[in-house]
Design an enzyme around this catalytic site. Structure first.
Site, PDB file in Angstrom:
ATOM      1  N   LYS A 176       0.842  -1.204   0.000  1.00 40.33           N
ATOM      2  CA  LYS A 176       0.000   0.000   0.000  1.00 40.33           C
ATOM      3  C   LYS A 176       0.874   1.250   0.000  1.00 40.33           C
ATOM      4  CE  LYS A 176      -3.722  -2.542   2.189  1.00 40.33           C
ATOM      5  NZ  LYS A 176      -4.308  -3.067   3.432  1.00 40.33           N
ATOM      6  N   GLN A 236      -3.994  -1.553   9.907  1.00 39.95           N
ATOM      7  CA  GLN A 236      -3.928  -2.899   9.348  1.00 39.95           C
ATOM      8  C   GLN A 236      -4.428  -3.919  10.379  1.00 39.95           C
ATOM      9  OE1 GLN A 236      -2.942  -3.511   6.116  1.00 39.95           O
ATOM     10  NE2 GLN A 236      -3.557  -5.636   6.457  1.00 39.95           N
ATOM     11  N   ASP A 277     -10.440   3.490   4.689  1.00 38.79           N
ATOM     12  CA  ASP A 277     -10.547   2.038   4.528  1.00 38.79           C
ATOM     13  C   ASP A 277     -11.966   1.555   4.858  1.00 38.79           C
ATOM     14  OD1 ASP A 277      -9.365  -0.376   3.850  1.00 38.79           O
ATOM     15  OD2 ASP A 277      -8.709  -0.823   5.892  1.00 38.79           O
TER      16      ASP A 277
END
Ligand code: NAP
Length: 303
Positions: free
Chosen positions: A73, A117, A140
């Site tokens: 990413k 994450q 996200d």
């Protein structure tokens, strides 16, 4: 969620046949177009403000898969002119410290998006950590705010993989209104939001999961099938309705999806390959939403 959908890649077929060998949905090409669009907007923001859009990535521990995902990413950010600020925390970090760290990033005006994450370790209250992300920076799509906004059809950031699926469907002009969409899988990051987004576009949605009885009967009735199970070649072509649109979000060991590609493409009209279908769209949507978040926070018109 953004509403900018780049045109389908040049290789895309706009009209798919009802049956026969399915046309491939080129996620790689579409993701490239979406990233190029985000990069152009990022360059415009940098030129106008002197600072690039910034995505903060937070990683707890050193799980190899998570390390790889975050690295991918961040690399994609760098290529698109999006700054990434990495925060690495030890696996032993507690919920309170993690919430404090994420909260500080939420308050920091030079950070426009936050990626936390996961998985983060069993001792951590993941929900509390996600909720420390300010909704405006939830690129996200992991907070309850974003999830509710998706459900109500209000502006907000979609979960990236479902957002990528919708962009693929749009790029190939798949008319969802009144179609029977069957989503196999109901995880909070994938199956459930994918179904919500499809419902928001007037599809008639059926969710299937591990307790569903006679799964094959549901799959056989799908005009649009979303496979989000996590089991290699779980869905066979013989169970796919002729002419169906098949979106395979699965990514399993050996680079294979949840759908048996070779048999499925004989029945479907459109199908995503694995790899090269849904997969590349996820990071592209993350980048696109980060640039969108920066645009909104800085009060700029989109480029
Ligand atoms: P997950 O959290 O493990 O969820 C799997 C879902 O499949 C659950 O809802 C589960 O049902 C259902 N399921 C499991 N076995 C089943 C069965 N025998 N029959 C019917 N349903 C069954 O997985 P996930 O995170 O959603 O990921 C799913 C797949 O997508 C994985 O292959 C993953 O690698 C891939 N993925 C790809 C991306 C990408 O960027 N392309 C992103 C995320 C995930 P229950 O709820 O009843 O347990």
């Amino acid at each position: 969620m953004t509403d900018t959908t780049p045109a389908a890649p040049a290789s895309a077929a706009r009209q798919a046949p009802a049956t026969g060998t399915a046309r491939l949905m080129d996620g790689t090409g579409l993701a490239r177009a979406l990233v190029a669009e985000a990069a152009a907007k990022a360059a415009d923001i940098t030129a106008r403000t002197g600072a690039a859009p910034c995505l903060a990535t937070v990683l707890v521990g050193e799980d190899p898969a998570s390390v790889t995902y975050v690295k991918m990413k961040r690399n994609r950010c760098a290529k698109a002119g999006v700054e990434s600020r990495h925060v690495a925390l030890p696996a032993s970090v507690g919920t309170a410290e993690l919430v404090e760290t994420v909260g500080a990033l939420s308050e920091d005006p030079s950070v426009h998006g936050i990626l936390l994450q996961h998985p983060m370790g069993h001792h951590i209250d993941e929900r509390a950590a996600f909720e420390a992300i300010a909704p405006a920076k939830d690129v996200d799509g992991v907070t309850m705010h974003s999830f509710a906004a998706m459900g109500f059809g209000l502006p907000g950031f979609a979960s990236c993989t479902p957002g990528g699926i919708m962009r693929l469907l749009d790029a190939y002009d798949v008319d969802l209104a009144g179609k029977h969409a069957v989503v196999v899988g109901r995880s909070a990051i994938l199956g459930k939001p994918a179904g919500m987004l499809l419902l928001g576009r007037d599809a008639t949605v059926t969710y299937c999961h591990s307790r569903t009885k006679d799964l094959a009967a549901h799959v056989r009735d799908a005009d649009v099938l979303i496979a989000a199970v996590g089991r290699a070649r779980f869905i066979q072509g013989a169970d796919i309705k002729p002419g169906a649109v098949v979106i395979d979000a699965g990514y399993n060991e050996g680079n294979v999806g949840d759908v048996d590609f070779e048999s499925a493409r004989e029945r479907a009209s459109l199908i995503t390959p694995v790899p090269g279908g849904v997969g590349p769209m996820t990071i592209a949507v993350l980048l696109s939403q980060t640039v969108e978040a920066a645009t909104r926070q800085l009060g700029l018109q989109a480029a």
